[in-house]
Structures are given as structure tokens and as C-alpha cells.
Write an enzyme that holds these catalytic residues in place. Structure first.
Site, mmCIF file in Angstrom:
data_model
loop_
_atom_site.group_PDB
_atom_site.id
_atom_site.type_symbol
_atom_site.label_atom_id
_atom_site.label_comp_id
_atom_site.label_asym_id
_atom_site.label_seq_id
_atom_site.Cartn_x
_atom_site.Cartn_y
_atom_site.Cartn_z
ATOM 1 N N ARG A 143 24.886 15.392 -2.920
ATOM 2 C CA ARG A 143 26.241 15.730 -2.486
ATOM 3 C C ARG A 143 26.356 15.816 -0.955
ATOM 4 N NH1 ARG A 143 26.259 13.961 -6.611
ATOM 5 N NH2 ARG A 143 26.996 14.827 -8.581
ATOM 6 N N SER B 271 33.730 19.863 -10.855
ATOM 7 C CA SER B 271 32.652 20.853 -10.946
ATOM 8 C C SER B 271 32.678 21.750 -9.714
ATOM 9 C CB SER B 271 31.294 20.157 -11.045
ATOM 10 O OG SER B 271 31.214 19.371 -12.217
ATOM 11 N N GLU C 252 30.234 23.434 -4.790
ATOM 12 C CA GLU C 252 30.288 21.999 -4.496
ATOM 13 C C GLU C 252 31.626 21.625 -3.863
ATOM 14 O OE1 GLU C 252 30.493 18.053 -7.248
ATOM 15 O OE2 GLU C 252 28.686 19.262 -7.445
#
Length: 303
Positions: free
Chosen positions: A178, A228, A298
């Protein structure tokens, strides 16, 4: 700051290069449907327009941020005293060169995947259904169902805040979980190149539809969310930890841990940034106390 004068300067840029809105609610431009107004909302149509916008904003000391499709962000409830840039127009174009697709940063991942399918190119099926832009996907190395952008991205072009263009090739992209070479940098992704393989159109379509159906069956797509909420902790699944902590369905205000997938926080209608932040903290505290695992968000807070 005299935003009327700044807006007047920006309006000198031709409309085919820039479209301007003032006091634009960011809740209209984020998948969470959360966010207060930005003083300036600038839809930039091409690289020349981007250069001119950056020149004016820098000369006037206007703070700004770049927003893709707003699908992995949580925007503040407060007024944003600055400019939000959205890449549109020519930045949405996708073209083929051999087995490569070259896409503008403003193109949607969905359109990129569909173009690959229509061209009989395989390798991007994993990204079908990720509700983001190409630029955002490169910025954060988006991934799902065993695939990541780093598996197919071979280069990217960008512009720094001074309007100077550059590029990263291969390992220079520095993809990680990420994150990428662009994470936290004063660089705006403008285009990315993806190396794919020839495949069967029917098989590509079947894989894409299978992934989309899995998303529909497991994720709360019927509610606004930012996907998410937490990064996957090593050796665990965030959703399973949250459920084990007894927080499935827990809520703060109109923000709720999804009863369908505990890794998602949904907006039940009228949720604020403050609601979501309080719920995130509640989840982190409960999971850490139960399992000793700290869940790292995230989704990106903006600004």
C-alpha cells in the site's frame, strides 16, 4: 487570503484546460460521502492546464491537494481552506502500445480493466471492481485477490509542484504494501504504463465477473464506505480480529462496522469524519487489548 482574486487568475486559464467550482462539498466527491467544502475545486483537463494551475497556486501560496476518485480517503468535516485538484479530461484517456496499456491518472481502474479485456490483454483482472483512479492505484499500490499494481505497472509519469515533469521506471517505482515512490512526496502522478499479456477475451471476462461477484457477496457495496479500513496485519486478517473483538455492527453516530464484513466501516446516512475517527479508535483499542495487535489504517485522512 483573497480567494476571489485567486479564482479570477485561475479563470484566465481556458475552460478546455480547467473548470472551477468554489465552496464545493467534498462529500460529493468521496465514496464515504463525507467531507466539508473546499474553497476551490479545480477540475484540470490536461498537462498544460495542470502546469498553469500549479504556477498560480504556488505564486499565491495556496495550499492544495490532489483527489482521485476519493475511494480510499476520509475527508475532514471542516472547511478546507485551499484547493482540491481533480485530474479529468485528457487524464482519463487510455491507449494501447503493443502489449502495454498507457492510462492517464484520472482514468478509472474499471475502465482500464475493461479496456484490457476488450483488447484481449490479461493481468489486470484482480483490479476489476476496485473503485479508484489509476493515479490513486499507483500511489498506494492498490491490490486485491492476490494481485497488486506492482505486478503490472512498469513506469509512471508525474509532475512536481513546480510544474516540472518526470518519470519513474521499473524498480524506481519502489512499490511496497500500500505504498510507492509517490507516497508522501510532492509529486502528482499523471500517467502510468502497464505491461500485460495476450489472453482469451472470454476467459478474461469470466475472471472479472467472478471477482466482481465475490466483491458483491462479501463486501457492503450497498453503503458508502472507503473500502478496507485497516491494512492487513502480518499473520492476521483485520476483519476477523474486529469480529472476534465483538465489534461487528458496532457504531459511533452514523458510522458502523459493517455486519457483512467487519473490515469495513460504512456510512449509514449522515456520518461525519468525527464519527468514523472515533469508531476507528474504538476498534484499535479493543483489538489491541484483546489480541495485542495494532491495526494501522489503510484509508487516508485528508487534509
Amino acid at each position: 487570503m483573497n480567494y476571489e482574486a485567486i479564482a479570477a487568475l485561475l479563470r484566465e486559464i481556458p475552460e478546455e484546460q480547467l473548470r472551477i467550482s468554489e465552496n464545493e462539498a467534498m462529500s460529493r466527491h468521496t465514496s464515504f460521502r463525507i467531507g466539508g467544502p473546499a474553497r476551490l475545486y479545480l477540475e484540470v483537463m490536461n498537462e498544460k492546464g495542470l502546469m498553469e494551475v500549479l504556477r498560480i497556486l504556488q505564486s499565491q501560496s495556496v495550499k492544495f491537494l490532489v483527489l482521485g476518485f476519493g475511494s480510499n480517503v476520509l475527508f475532514s468535516d471542516q472547511n478546507y481552506d485551499g484547493a482540491v485538484l481533480k485530474l479529468s479530461g485528457d487524464f482519463k484517456l487510455i491507449r494501447r502500445e503493443g502489449n502495454c496499456l498507457i492510462a492517464g491518472a484520472g482514468a478509472s481502474l474499471r475502465s482500464l480493466c475493461e479496456t484490457a479485456r476488450d483488447e484481449g490483454l490479461t493481468g489486470l483482472e484482480f483490479a476489476f471492481g476496485i473503485p479508484g483512479s489509476v493515479g490513486g492505484a499507483v500511489y498506494m499500490n492498490a491490490g486485491a485477490y492476490g494481485g497488486e499494481i506492482r505486478d503490472v505497472a512498469v513506469s509512471a509519469r508525474h509532475m512536481d509542484y513546480s510544474g516540472i515533469s518526470g518519470s519513474f521506471l521499473g524498480e524506481e517505482l519502489s512499490f511496497g504494501y500500500r505504498k510507492s515512490a509517490y507516497s508522501g512526496k510532492k509529486l502528482i502522478v499523471t500517467e502510468a504504463k502497464f505491461l500485460l499479456e495476450k489472453g482469451d477475451h472470454g476467459e478474461i471476462s469470466r475472471r472479472m465477473e467472478d471477482i466482481l461477484e465475490r466483491r458483491r457477496s462479501k463486501q457492503p457495496l450497498e453503503f458508502p464506505s472507503a473500502g478496507s479500513v485497516f491494512k492487513r496485519p502480518t499473520g492476521y486478517y483485520a476483519g476477523a480480529l474486529i469480529e472476534a473483538a465483538g465489534l461487528k455492527g458496532a457504531s459511533v453516530g452514523a458510522a458502523q462496522v459493517s455486519e457483512k464484513h467487519a473490515g469495513f466501516i460504512i456510512n449509514r446516512g449522515g456520518a461525519s469524519c468525527a464519527d468514523v475517527c472515533a469508531l476507528i479508535e474504538k476498534i484499535q483499542k479493543a483489538v489491541f487489548e484483546k489480541d495485542g495487535v495494532f491495526l494501522e489504517p489503510e484509508i487516508r485522512r485528508m487534509p
